[in-house]
Design an enzyme around this catalytic site. Sequence first.
Site, PDB file in Angstrom:
ATOM      1  N   LYS A  43      23.708 -25.788  11.622  1.00 40.54           N
ATOM      2  CA  LYS A  43      24.339 -26.550  12.720  1.00 40.54           C
ATOM      3  C   LYS A  43      24.990 -25.612  13.744  1.00 40.54           C
ATOM      4  O   LYS A  43      25.367 -24.500  13.408  1.00 40.54           O
ATOM      5  CB  LYS A  43      25.386 -27.520  12.145  1.00 40.54           C
ATOM      6  CG  LYS A  43      25.877 -28.538  13.168  1.00 40.54           C
ATOM      7  CD  LYS A  43      26.953 -29.440  12.593  1.00 40.54           C
ATOM      8  CE  LYS A  43      27.386 -30.532  13.566  1.00 40.54           C
ATOM      9  NZ  LYS A  43      28.003 -30.050  14.798  1.00 40.54           N
ATOM     10  N   CYS A 127      25.430 -31.197  23.250  1.00 41.06           N
ATOM     11  CA  CYS A 127      26.497 -31.801  22.443  1.00 41.06           C
ATOM     12  C   CYS A 127      27.268 -32.774  23.328  1.00 41.06           C
ATOM     13  O   CYS A 127      27.800 -32.380  24.368  1.00 41.06           O
ATOM     14  CB  CYS A 127      27.453 -30.753  21.890  1.00 41.06           C
ATOM     15  SG  CYS A 127      28.841 -31.551  21.038  1.00 41.06           S
TER      16      CYS A 127
END
Length: 308
Positions: A43, A127
């Site tokens: 991640k 994001c």
Amino acid sequence: MLNTSVAGINFKSCVMNAAVPKALDLESLKVLTNSQSSAVLIKSCTVDARPGNEEPRYIEEANLTLNSIGLANFGYKVYLDYVKELSELTDKPLFISVSGFNVDEYVEIVKAFQASDVALIELNLSCPNVNYGVVMGYDVQLIKELLTAVSGLGEKPIGVKLPPYLNVNLQKEVADCLNQTEVDFITTINTLGGGLLIDAEKEMVKMKAGNGFGGVAGDAVKPIALGNVRRFFQWCPQIPIIGVGGISSGVDVFEFILAGASLVQIGSCFMREDIDCFQRINQEFQQIVDQKGYRSLDDFKGKLQLYS
Ligand code: RRO
């Protein structure tokens, strides 16, 4: 199992993990090396460690998830050590997902991982939960500037993880920009930002993080993901596509490959079912491929037909 390749890297199956919270710490990543995920994706990391947002920051509903993790991670230098350790445990391709708050930060991290044992570098441009929800992947100029800055830093393939485009004009501009730069793969889609879940009884948002706002994923976003994969496949025929968004079965994988993906990532379903999902999804997908008599991915990749 049908194998595939992206940017010259081989994968033993078409199914791997997405950049979700279960792919953040060393123990979870070690578990992934022993799963049927065909790669291990870490991640997103940033220059400095980040605690992320306050809990609850990940909500599961029947057909979707909402998150505002807030880019929690240990800082990229920790992941350089993880990559060293993981590369001794597995021959699966290792991916690092990279995030920055400006171009210089991306450059610093990409330089470091170009000198590591990762196989591919995924630049997270999407994001939805930091910078007040301002997403780099919605700014074509910034994408161009970033890709120019990270090209020439090393030999490892670099791809972009893009946000969902609901505005087709913007998606076309991004596609044109990617065709003009050196990008080795496209991962599409990240979560759909700006989602909100409400508890009607309490008259309150369901998630503390992000004041309740976050990125929507899971079954609910699958049509958007398929549409984004298909359009990039049509507009960027030279760039391999990694499909992600609402994939939880072998049929889903088959649909994404028909739409043009070369590889798919599993996010919400991996969070819900844990690593066993990879074996189940691979098996279901292989069954469909066998039933149809296909021998290689190229027999059906991108060959979606119009309604007749
Ligand atoms: O950490 C997050 O809040 C997060 C990230 Br970096 C991302 O790329 N996508 C998302 O839905 N959440």
